[in-house]
Design an enzyme around this catalytic site. Structure first.
Site: not given
Ligand code: GLN
Length: 537
Positions: A383, A509, A511
């Protein structure tokens, strides 16, 4: 229609005793009996969900397929049980009140005064029973967050009392998780705090049927007898839960202590030979690794391991699959500087740059990406980690000096990462990110395609920013490629660097979808690449 049995898990004496792990372990044992089980967590705080909570406060925010932002215990439930949970599996006081107030505004209470009892407690009961909305559950385990005696959990415990009354003694039970502290000054295990918390439960009309006793030392029969007599439970129902090496030992330990047996007896379910071969095989592999590798986890919530719970557990699953022990070295991104980066990273066989929000620690994350890219260390960016990999490549290879994310610098000259169009009008922060499962189409001849072994995948998301497709032509080339795209929106889901042994950034994600029985292919392959790097040293 299935009429489920209800198990309530309450906590006594102190928080953080591991109700989630005990609940998940019991559920695993009941699954091993061929029963269909699900678990839910009732949290007494007023946030509607934990999505707006800082990880320092509450650990990781776990995300379900249907896009609910939930307590991290749901991660344990999914990892132990290989089931998908949903927004029904985590309910907070805030959510209960929100529902009741919405009903009141619609006039659904027909002029009645809306009160904690019966309206709030009825809403809680409805949410407990609603977990069986598909009518397929044999057992529902409901974990009550917090500690018995807290003011804020009173309506939940009253609702539990009513469900126990309505379902009857053969169809419901209460398991009380408690602590038996050891006083080193006198060399004794103490039962008094447990006696008090069981009494508090009784004052609320609830009788503990089983005590699960967390302890650092073995409980003697004498102590168990004392607990049984003073807490009004059968001797067999005093279950010792001694500290273990790994959380994955707990189901087996609980079986040895007879937690499944007394539960089945209480609920009048016929006991069969449990099938736990696969679980035991996992444990055997986990405890007998052939090698040890070092993976660096770069993030800004490093002090508390709960902040990256699912990543850490995914690495355990992936390590076990590869028969290696993964030593995770937590590296605070704010501590990384060009001058000291070698000190932090030279012993690493793989580097993960973690998800996150806001500006703090991002320079360190970008330096970590550069270090992995240049030194050909297997890299997984998750992310925000993927977004940083794009910025690093744009700045250092494509020489777009002011490449940035508008999350960091709203008016930056080259917003290679930008707010998604759908996010631009959003004012409320809770539950408004791009959440839950979304499709991703993989490109041929990529690591991702090789790893997943299929073209269309679905992964869980939690973000507001994305790769800005206006920069596609400038940034991507034959070495830095798009490996996965959302088929409908063309949002970039996966990037790879082909001039590198293993360099993958994912907007989603992975995970959240790794479990004991289904370790996630991205993590399995990342650990495999890191092992290769280690063996070639
Ligand atoms: N802050 C970033 C976004 O909102 C990444 C979010 C995250 O890593 N879950 O796109």
């Amino acid at each position: 229609m299935n009429k489920p049995k209800y198990i309530f898990v309450t906590g006594g004496v102190t928080s953080s005793l591991g109700k989630g792990i005990i609940s998940a372990s019991l559920a695993r044992l009941l699954q091993a009996q061929g029963l269909n089980v699900s678990i839910q967590k009732l949290d007494p705080y007023i946030n509607v969900d934990p999505g707006t909570l800082n990880p320092y406060e509450h650990g990781e925010c776990y995300v379900t397929e249907d896009g609910a932002e939930t307590d991290l215990d749901l991660g344990h439930y999914e990892r132990f049980l290989s089931i998908n949970t949903s927004q029904r599996n985590n309910v907070t006081t805030g959510k209960i009140y929100q529902n009741v107030i919405e009903k009141e505004r619609k006039g659904e209470f027909l002029g009645k005064t809306v009160q904690v009892i019966p309206h709030i407690t009825n809403e809680i009961k409805e949410n407990i029973r609603n977990l069986n909305h598909k009518n397929n559950l044999d057992v529902i385990i409901t974990e009550i967050g917090g500690t018995v005696g807290d003011i804020e959990s009173l309506p939940f415990l009253e609702a539990v009392r009513q469900v126990v009354y309505e379902e009857g003694p053969d169809n419901s039970m209460v398991i009380h998780l408690t602590l038996i502290p050891f006083l080193s000054a006198t060399g004794e295990l103490k039962t008094k705090p447990t006696q008090h918390s069981v009494k508090t439960l009784m004052e609320l009309g609830l009788k503990a049927d089983v005590l699960v006793c967390r302890t650092e030392r073995e409980l003697s029969d004498e102590i168990k007898n004392k607990l049984a007599l003073f807490c009004n439970v059968k001797f067999d129902c005093v279950i010792q839960s001694i500290d273990v090496e790994t959380i994955y030992d707990v189901p087996i330990k609980m079986m040895e202590e007879g937690l499944d047996k007394v539960t089945l007896e209480k609920l009048k379910i016929k006991e069969t030979e449990p099938n736990l071969d696969k679980w035991k095989n996992f444990l055997h592999k986990l405890k007998n690794p052939t090698h040890q590798i070092n993976i660096g986890l770069v993030g800004k919530y490093i002090e508390l391991s709960d902040s990256y719970k699912s990543i850490l557990e995914s690495l355990i699953h992936a390590g076990t699959e590869n028969e290696v022990k993964v030593n995770v070295k937590s590296i605070h991104s704010e501590h990384i500087e060009r001058e000291n980066i070698g000190k932090h990273m030279s012993d690493l066989d793989g580097i993960i740059v973690a998800p996150g929000f806001g500006q703090r620690g991002l320079d360190g994350k970008i330096l970590a990406v550069e270090y992995a890219r240049v030194n050909k260390i297997p890299f997984l960016g998750i992310c925000l980690g993927m977004q940083m990999a794009v910025i690093e490549y744009a700045r250092n290879v494509k020489k777009i000096r002011y490449a940035n994310s508008t999350e960091i610098s709203e008016k930056c000259k080259d917003p290679v990462i930008d707010l998604m169009t759908s996010q631009k009008e959003i004012i409320n922060m809770g539950g408004t990110m791009r959440l839950g499962a979304w499709d991703c189409e993989l490109s041929k001849n990529t690591i991702a395609h090789k790893v997943y072994k299929k073209k269309l995948i679905s992964e869980r998301h939690r973000h507001r920013y994305e790769f800005n497709n206006k920069y596609s032509k400038t940034i991507f080339d034959d070495k830095f490629i798009i490996a996965g795209l959302n088929p409908d929106t063309k949002l970039v889901e996966i990037i790879e660097n082909t001039d590198h042994p293993w360099f993958v950034g994912v907007q989603f994600h992975p995970e959240y979808k790794s479990s004991v029985y289904n370790p996630h292919p991205i993590f399995v392959n990342f650990v495999k690449a890191s092992l290769k790097k280690y063996l070639n040293k």
